[in-house]
Write a protein that holds these residues in place. Sequence first.
Motif, PDB file in Angstrom:
ATOM      1  N   LEU A  24       7.015   7.386  25.161  1.00 14.56           N
ATOM      2  CA  LEU A  24       7.414   8.781  25.346  1.00 14.56           C
ATOM      3  C   LEU A  24       7.204   9.583  24.070  1.00 14.56           C
ATOM      4  O   LEU A  24       6.796  10.748  24.114  1.00 14.56           O
ATOM      5  CB  LEU A  24       8.883   8.844  25.781  1.00 14.56           C
ATOM      6  CG  LEU A  24       9.352  10.125  26.462  1.00 14.56           C
ATOM      7  CD1 LEU A  24       8.518  10.428  27.697  1.00 14.56           C
ATOM      8  CD2 LEU A  24      10.821  10.003  26.839  1.00 14.56           C
ATOM      9  N   ASN A  25       7.463   8.973  22.924  1.00 14.30           N
ATOM     10  CA  ASN A  25       7.324   9.675  21.647  1.00 14.30           C
ATOM     11  C   ASN A  25       5.886   9.794  21.178  1.00 14.30           C
ATOM     12  O   ASN A  25       5.562  10.692  20.389  1.00 14.30           O
ATOM     13  CB  ASN A  25       8.154   8.977  20.566  1.00 14.30           C
ATOM     14  CG  ASN A  25       9.642   9.161  20.768  1.00 14.30           C
ATOM     15  OD1 ASN A  25      10.064  10.096  21.446  1.00 14.30           O
ATOM     16  ND2 ASN A  25      10.432   8.273  20.196  1.00 14.30           N
ATOM     17  N   CYS A  26       5.017   8.893  21.626  1.00 15.56           N
ATOM     18  CA  CYS A  26       3.656   8.938  21.081  1.00 15.56           C
ATOM     19  C   CYS A  26       2.671   9.695  21.960  1.00 15.56           C
ATOM     20  O   CYS A  26       1.578  10.039  21.510  1.00 15.56           O
ATOM     21  CB  CYS A  26       3.126   7.539  20.767  1.00 15.56           C
ATOM     22  SG  CYS A  26       2.466   6.603  22.163  1.00 15.56           S
ATOM     23  N   LEU A  27       3.012   9.994  23.208  1.00 15.40           N
ATOM     24  CA  LEU A  27       2.059  10.666  24.087  1.00 15.40           C
ATOM     25  C   LEU A  27       1.606  12.007  23.526  1.00 15.40           C
ATOM     26  O   LEU A  27       0.453  12.414  23.713  1.00 15.40           O
ATOM     27  CB  LEU A  27       2.661  10.879  25.485  1.00 15.40           C
ATOM     28  CG  LEU A  27       2.764   9.669  26.407  1.00 15.40           C
ATOM     29  CD1 LEU A  27       3.149  10.119  27.813  1.00 15.40           C
ATOM     30  CD2 LEU A  27       1.461   8.885  26.453  1.00 15.40           C
ATOM     31  N   ASP A  28       2.500  12.700  22.840  1.00 14.89           N
ATOM     32  CA  ASP A  28       2.164  14.005  22.274  1.00 14.89           C
ATOM     33  C   ASP A  28       1.959  13.947  20.759  1.00 14.89           C
ATOM     34  O   ASP A  28       1.870  14.994  20.103  1.00 14.89           O
ATOM     35  CB  ASP A  28       3.274  15.018  22.594  1.00 14.89           C
ATOM     36  CG  ASP A  28       3.379  15.288  24.090  1.00 14.89           C
ATOM     37  OD1 ASP A  28       2.337  15.285  24.759  1.00 14.89           O
ATOM     38  OD2 ASP A  28       4.511  15.473  24.576  1.00 14.89           O
ATOM     39  N   THR A  29       1.884  12.739  20.207  1.00 16.46           N
ATOM     40  CA  THR A  29       1.616  12.585  18.782  1.00 16.46           C
ATOM     41  C   THR A  29       0.106  12.567  18.569  1.00 16.46           C
ATOM     42  O   THR A  29      -0.554  11.551  18.801  1.00 16.46           O
ATOM     43  CB  THR A  29       2.261  11.300  18.229  1.00 16.46           C
ATOM     44  OG1 THR A  29       3.676  11.346  18.439  1.00 16.46           O
ATOM     45  CG2 THR A  29       1.979  11.146  16.745  1.00 16.46           C
ATOM     46  N   GLU A  30      -0.435  13.686  18.148  1.00 14.12           N
ATOM     47  CA  GLU A  30      -1.898  13.839  18.091  1.00 14.12           C
ATOM     48  C   GLU A  30      -2.505  13.210  16.845  1.00 14.12           C
ATOM     49  O   GLU A  30      -3.649  12.740  16.881  1.00 14.12           O
ATOM     50  CB  GLU A  30      -2.246  15.327  18.145  1.00 14.12           C
ATOM     51  CG  GLU A  30      -3.726  15.593  18.329  1.00 14.12           C
ATOM     52  CD  GLU A  30      -4.007  17.043  18.686  1.00 14.12           C
ATOM     53  OE1 GLU A  30      -5.179  17.347  18.991  1.00 14.12           O
ATOM     54  OE2 GLU A  30      -3.063  17.863  18.680  1.00 14.12           O
ATOM     55  N   TYR A  31      -1.764  13.206  15.748  1.00 11.91           N
ATOM     56  CA  TYR A  31      -2.283  12.647  14.495  1.00 11.91           C
ATOM     57  C   TYR A  31      -1.280  11.670  13.906  1.00 11.91           C
ATOM     58  O   TYR A  31      -0.081  11.870  14.056  1.00 11.91           O
ATOM     59  CB  TYR A  31      -2.560  13.779  13.499  1.00 11.91           C
ATOM     60  CG  TYR A  31      -3.648  14.721  13.950  1.00 11.91           C
ATOM     61  CD1 TYR A  31      -4.993  14.362  13.857  1.00 11.91           C
ATOM     62  CD2 TYR A  31      -3.317  15.966  14.493  1.00 11.91           C
ATOM     63  CE1 TYR A  31      -5.987  15.230  14.279  1.00 11.91           C
ATOM     64  CE2 TYR A  31      -4.309  16.841  14.915  1.00 11.91           C
ATOM     65  CZ  TYR A  31      -5.639  16.465  14.806  1.00 11.91           C
ATOM     66  OH  TYR A  31      -6.625  17.319  15.234  1.00 11.91           O
ATOM     67  N   PRO A  32      -1.770  10.597  13.266  1.00 10.14           N
ATOM     68  CA  PRO A  32      -3.169  10.214  13.041  1.00 10.14           C
ATOM     69  C   PRO A  32      -3.869   9.874  14.350  1.00 10.14           C
ATOM     70  O   PRO A  32      -3.218   9.508  15.327  1.00 10.14           O
ATOM     71  CB  PRO A  32      -3.062   8.992  12.133  1.00 10.14           C
ATOM     72  CG  PRO A  32      -1.739   8.396  12.478  1.00 10.14           C
ATOM     73  CD  PRO A  32      -0.850   9.556  12.765  1.00 10.14           C
ATOM     74  N   ASN A  33      -5.215   9.972  14.341  1.00 12.22           N
ATOM     75  CA  ASN A  33      -5.964   9.736  15.566  1.00 12.22           C
ATOM     76  C   ASN A  33      -7.317   9.105  15.252  1.00 12.22           C
ATOM     77  O   ASN A  33      -8.016   9.533  14.339  1.00 12.22           O
ATOM     78  CB  ASN A  33      -6.186  11.054  16.314  1.00 12.22           C
ATOM     79  CG  ASN A  33      -6.490  10.839  17.782  1.00 12.22           C
ATOM     80  OD1 ASN A  33      -7.482  10.230  18.139  1.00 12.22           O
ATOM     81  ND2 ASN A  33      -5.609  11.350  18.633  1.00 12.22           N
ATOM     82  N   LYS A  34      -7.650   8.092  16.020  1.00  8.16           N
ATOM     83  CA  LYS A  34      -8.945   7.416  15.892  1.00  8.16           C
ATOM     84  C   LYS A  34      -9.761   7.731  17.148  1.00  8.16           C
ATOM     85  O   LYS A  34      -9.550   7.153  18.203  1.00  8.16           O
ATOM     86  CB  LYS A  34      -8.755   5.909  15.748  1.00  8.16           C
ATOM     87  CG  LYS A  34     -10.050   5.145  15.526  1.00  8.16           C
ATOM     88  CD  LYS A  34      -9.772   3.657  15.362  1.00  8.16           C
ATOM     89  CE  LYS A  34     -11.068   2.884  15.135  1.00  8.16           C
ATOM     90  NZ  LYS A  34     -10.811   1.430  14.998  1.00  8.16           N
ATOM     91  N   LEU A  35     -10.703   8.668  17.019  1.00  5.64           N
ATOM     92  CA  LEU A  35     -11.431   9.152  18.191  1.00  5.64           C
ATOM     93  C   LEU A  35     -12.485   8.164  18.701  1.00  5.64           C
ATOM     94  O   LEU A  35     -12.741   8.076  19.890  1.00  5.64           O
ATOM     95  CB  LEU A  35     -12.089  10.493  17.872  1.00  5.64           C
ATOM     96  CG  LEU A  35     -11.136  11.686  17.790  1.00  5.64           C
ATOM     97  CD1 LEU A  35     -11.856  12.911  17.266  1.00  5.64           C
ATOM     98  CD2 LEU A  35     -10.512  11.966  19.146  1.00  5.64           C
ATOM     99  N   GLY A  36     -13.139   7.455  17.806  1.00  6.85           N
ATOM    100  CA  GLY A  36     -14.133   6.478  18.232  1.00  6.85           C
ATOM    101  C   GLY A  36     -15.289   7.079  18.995  1.00  6.85           C
ATOM    102  O   GLY A  36     -15.823   6.447  19.909  1.00  6.85           O
ATOM    103  N   GLN A  37     -15.710   8.295  18.637  1.00  3.58           N
ATOM    104  CA  GLN A  37     -16.737   8.962  19.406  1.00  3.58           C
ATOM    105  C   GLN A  37     -18.083   8.984  18.679  1.00  3.58           C
ATOM    106  O   GLN A  37     -18.155   8.837  17.451  1.00  3.58           O
ATOM    107  CB  GLN A  37     -16.311  10.397  19.730  1.00  3.58           C
ATOM    108  CG  GLN A  37     -16.205  11.312  18.519  1.00  3.58           C
ATOM    109  CD  GLN A  37     -15.802  12.723  18.892  1.00  3.58           C
ATOM    110  OE1 GLN A  37     -14.896  13.288  18.300  1.00  3.58           O
ATOM    111  NE2 GLN A  37     -16.480  13.296  19.867  1.00  3.58           N
ATOM    112  N   THR A  38     -19.137   9.134  19.442  1.00  3.39           N
ATOM    113  CA  THR A  38     -20.474   9.358  18.909  1.00  3.39           C
ATOM    114  C   THR A  38     -20.797  10.833  19.081  1.00  3.39           C
ATOM    115  O   THR A  38     -20.719  11.372  20.187  1.00  3.39           O
ATOM    116  CB  THR A  38     -21.517   8.509  19.661  1.00  3.39           C
ATOM    117  OG1 THR A  38     -21.182   7.127  19.511  1.00  3.39           O
ATOM    118  CG2 THR A  38     -22.913   8.750  19.113  1.00  3.39           C
ATOM    119  N   LEU A  39     -21.147  11.489  17.985  1.00  3.59           N
ATOM    120  CA  LEU A  39     -21.388  12.928  18.018  1.00  3.59           C
ATOM    121  C   LEU A  39     -22.847  13.232  18.330  1.00  3.59           C
ATOM    122  O   LEU A  39     -23.749  12.776  17.632  1.00  3.59           O
ATOM    123  CB  LEU A  39     -21.011  13.562  16.680  1.00  3.59           C
ATOM    124  CG  LEU A  39     -19.533  13.439  16.266  1.00  3.59           C
ATOM    125  CD1 LEU A  39     -19.335  14.012  14.864  1.00  3.59           C
ATOM    126  CD2 LEU A  39     -18.633  14.140  17.263  1.00  3.59           C
TER     127      LEU A  39
END
Length: 387
Positions: free
Chosen positions: A65-80
């Motif tokens: 419940l506490n982390c669903l809206d915790t945006e940062y830190p964040n590891k996106l793992g995306q290819t741009l």
Amino acid sequence: MKKIFLILLCLGIFSCKGDQPEEVNNNETTTDSLNTEDLIPEALKTNKAVVLNLEEANKLVELPLNCLDTEYPNKLGQTLENKEAMGEPHELHPAFYGCFDWHSSVHAHWSLVSLIKRFPDVEKKEAIRESLKNSLTAENIQAEIEYFKREHSDSYERTYGWAWLLKLAEELKTWEDPLGQELSKNLQPLSDLIVQKYMEFLPKLNYPIRVGEHTNTAFGLAFAYDYAKTTEHTELLELVKKRAQEFYLRDDNCPVSWEPSGYDFLSPCLAEIDIMRRVLPKNAFSLWMDDFMPQLKNEDFQMEVGEVSDRTDGKLVHLDGLNFSRAWAFYGLANQYPESFGHLKSLANEHVSYSFPNLVGDTYEGGHWLGSFALYALQESGNKPKD
């Protein structure tokens, strides 16, 4: 000769249709009090099962419940593809942007659904319902689909995040609540896309990925199998069965003594067993186990828990996850075939007891994901939750 016989048996040259894997009720959860720090040494000595009650469920709810809206830190793992492809997590993934990474957000959602289904009177039930309703909107899910359709995102979260998405979809599908059915309908287009990705990818995978982290093929197959079975998706179910047997049927003497690697949160050997117990008929599975890991039939079999040296290190804390995933493999095996593997429950209890007290109050490195692993292990134990 036995291996050749087993292969022929599973290919249908010898009929095994009347000897299907035994059904197991995997929809119950379990665990001991979270306030067990002083009791854990005794629990380890007695192999006491950890059983979840309402009081502790109230505490465990706080993690997802506490982390669903915790945006940062964040590891996106995306290819741009280009600079326009960049964006903040909530812009790229409006449904699953919290909890450090996409897959952790997905299984945090699964945790909330699982907990409220099993404990309808959990204190924050309204907050849970509101959070799920705000997150899993049809609009947000469509945005998630668009991300997967990006030019260089076809393999995004393959297959770990895919697997957890289908586990969430399965949990919602079986939630007999108007909200559950609404959210299931919202999620269905993304679930369908993930199924399509499995259907396209599995035939092209020539060799299974045998690691202790996200890309482990056996783990991805097991959750896909569960979803296909629950939703009666025959095509996916048959493909998973076929590929699992092609990948693993000839395997012998799994080198479990090499485990764990330092960053493992899955056991390559036990993850393989976890899918093969699902897809093989009883007699064929027993023969396969005699070659693959016969020591598990020994009532004196032991396996030391994975010891964590630093729970502030996001990789080293993986070993807590390993203890939970080992436990769910042992529980699943013991419940399906108690006559041969029932003794493994005490070993599963030992693994859960080591890592469970560290869930609440832990650092974010473990807190954002380990609750889901603990819940799934306790669910697989087959023990009924306490009031």
